[in-house]
Motif scaffolding. Structure first.
Motif, PDB file in Angstrom:
ATOM      1  N   LEU A   1       0.849  -1.180   0.000  1.00  0.00           N
ATOM      2  CA  LEU A   1       0.000   0.000   0.000  1.00  0.00           C
ATOM      3  C   LEU A   1       0.889   1.236   0.000  1.00  0.00           C
ATOM      4  O   LEU A   1       1.916   1.262   0.679  1.00  0.00           O
ATOM      5  CB  LEU A   1      -0.876  -0.016   1.259  1.00  0.00           C
ATOM      6  N   PHE A   2       0.510   2.237  -0.772  1.00  0.00           N
ATOM      7  CA  PHE A   2       1.261   3.479  -0.840  1.00  0.00           C
ATOM      8  C   PHE A   2       0.326   4.635  -0.515  1.00  0.00           C
ATOM      9  O   PHE A   2      -0.830   4.632  -0.917  1.00  0.00           O
ATOM     10  CB  PHE A   2       1.864   3.674  -2.239  1.00  0.00           C
ATOM     11  N   PHE A   3       0.857   5.605   0.212  1.00  0.00           N
ATOM     12  CA  PHE A   3       0.102   6.818   0.509  1.00  0.00           C
ATOM     13  C   PHE A   3       0.642   7.933  -0.372  1.00  0.00           C
ATOM     14  O   PHE A   3       1.850   8.163  -0.415  1.00  0.00           O
ATOM     15  CB  PHE A   3       0.245   7.204   1.980  1.00  0.00           C
ATOM     16  N   VAL A   4      -0.246   8.609  -1.087  1.00  0.00           N
ATOM     17  CA  VAL A   4       0.161   9.727  -1.937  1.00  0.00           C
ATOM     18  C   VAL A   4      -0.629  10.967  -1.549  1.00  0.00           C
ATOM     19  O   VAL A   4      -1.790  10.882  -1.163  1.00  0.00           O
ATOM     20  CB  VAL A   4      -0.035   9.420  -3.440  1.00  0.00           C
ATOM     21  N   VAL A   5       0.042  12.098  -1.649  1.00  0.00           N
ATOM     22  CA  VAL A   5      -0.634  13.368  -1.386  1.00  0.00           C
ATOM     23  C   VAL A   5      -1.452  13.715  -2.623  1.00  0.00           C
ATOM     24  O   VAL A   5      -0.919  13.816  -3.724  1.00  0.00           O
ATOM     25  CB  VAL A   5       0.381  14.481  -1.071  1.00  0.00           C
ATOM     26  N   ALA A   6      -2.740  13.883  -2.435  1.00  0.00           N
ATOM     27  CA  ALA A   6      -3.639  14.224  -3.535  1.00  0.00           C
ATOM     28  C   ALA A   6      -3.901  15.735  -3.592  1.00  0.00           C
ATOM     29  O   ALA A   6      -4.121  16.294  -4.660  1.00  0.00           O
ATOM     30  CB  ALA A   6      -4.958  13.481  -3.400  1.00  0.00           C
ATOM     31  N   ARG A   7      -3.866  16.373  -2.425  1.00  0.00           N
ATOM     32  CA  ARG A   7      -4.153  17.814  -2.389  1.00  0.00           C
ATOM     33  C   ARG A   7      -3.589  18.397  -1.092  1.00  0.00           C
ATOM     34  O   ARG A   7      -3.588  17.734  -0.057  1.00  0.00           O
ATOM     35  CB  ARG A   7      -5.659  18.055  -2.449  1.00  0.00           C
ATOM     36  N   MET A   8      -3.144  19.655  -1.180  1.00  0.00           N
ATOM     37  CA  MET A   8      -2.679  20.392  -0.001  1.00  0.00           C
ATOM     38  C   MET A   8      -3.197  21.821  -0.071  1.00  0.00           C
ATOM     39  O   MET A   8      -3.206  22.425  -1.136  1.00  0.00           O
ATOM     40  CB  MET A   8      -1.154  20.463   0.063  1.00  0.00           C
TER      41      MET A   8
END
Length: 147
Positions: free
Chosen positions: A70-77
């Motif tokens: 599983l990978f966590f990615v930043v979608a929005r900041m």
């Protein structure tokens, strides 16, 4: 009674994770003020340490040791730079889950110097496996509900 000290890897308190950061020369620009992009490094470290404090290690999650990789990615900041941090400041990054859904975690992160708020971020993190959205494992969802 004085508050408990925050350990180098941070601590969970009142539904949030507190992570200390010392500002070093390398974090600053030529004026001695923290370079704006370094706040992103600070909050990334805080998110990683929050997961570690909850019992999840990014390496194990990425390798799939406990199931699917599983990978966590930043979608929005959404970022706000309110006050400058300077060399030698001791900062605290507060991280708090705002909303947790099937495959998305929304976090609020605040960088403080004592009572002063210097920087805020709302961060949307998506869980991916094989390049596609993946449901967060139940144990991660449950533990992220810190409060």
């Amino acid at each position: 009674m004085p508050p408990e000290p925050v350990l180098p890897h941070g601590a969970l308190r009142d539904g949030r994770h507190l992570f200390p950061i010392r500002v070093y020369f390398e974090d600053t620009d030529f004026t001695g003020i923290v370079y704006h992009a370094n706040y992103l490094r600070f909050i990334e470290r805080a998110r990683t340490e929050m997961l570690r404090e909850l019992g999840f290690h990014q390496g194990a999650i990425h390798s799939g040791e406990s199931g699917d990789a599983l990978f966590f990615v930043v979608a929005r900041m959404q970022l706000e730079f309110l006050r400058p941090a300077r060399m030698d400041d001791l900062l605290t990054v507060e991280t708090r889950p705002i909303k947790i859904s099937a495959a998305v975690i929304e976090l609020e992160q605040i960088v403080r110097r004592d009572a002063d708020i210097l920087f805020t971020a709302k961060v949307l993190i998506a869980a991916l496996a094989d390049g596609k959205p993946r449901r967060l494992p139940r144990e991660i969802r449950e533990k992220l509900e810190l409060g």
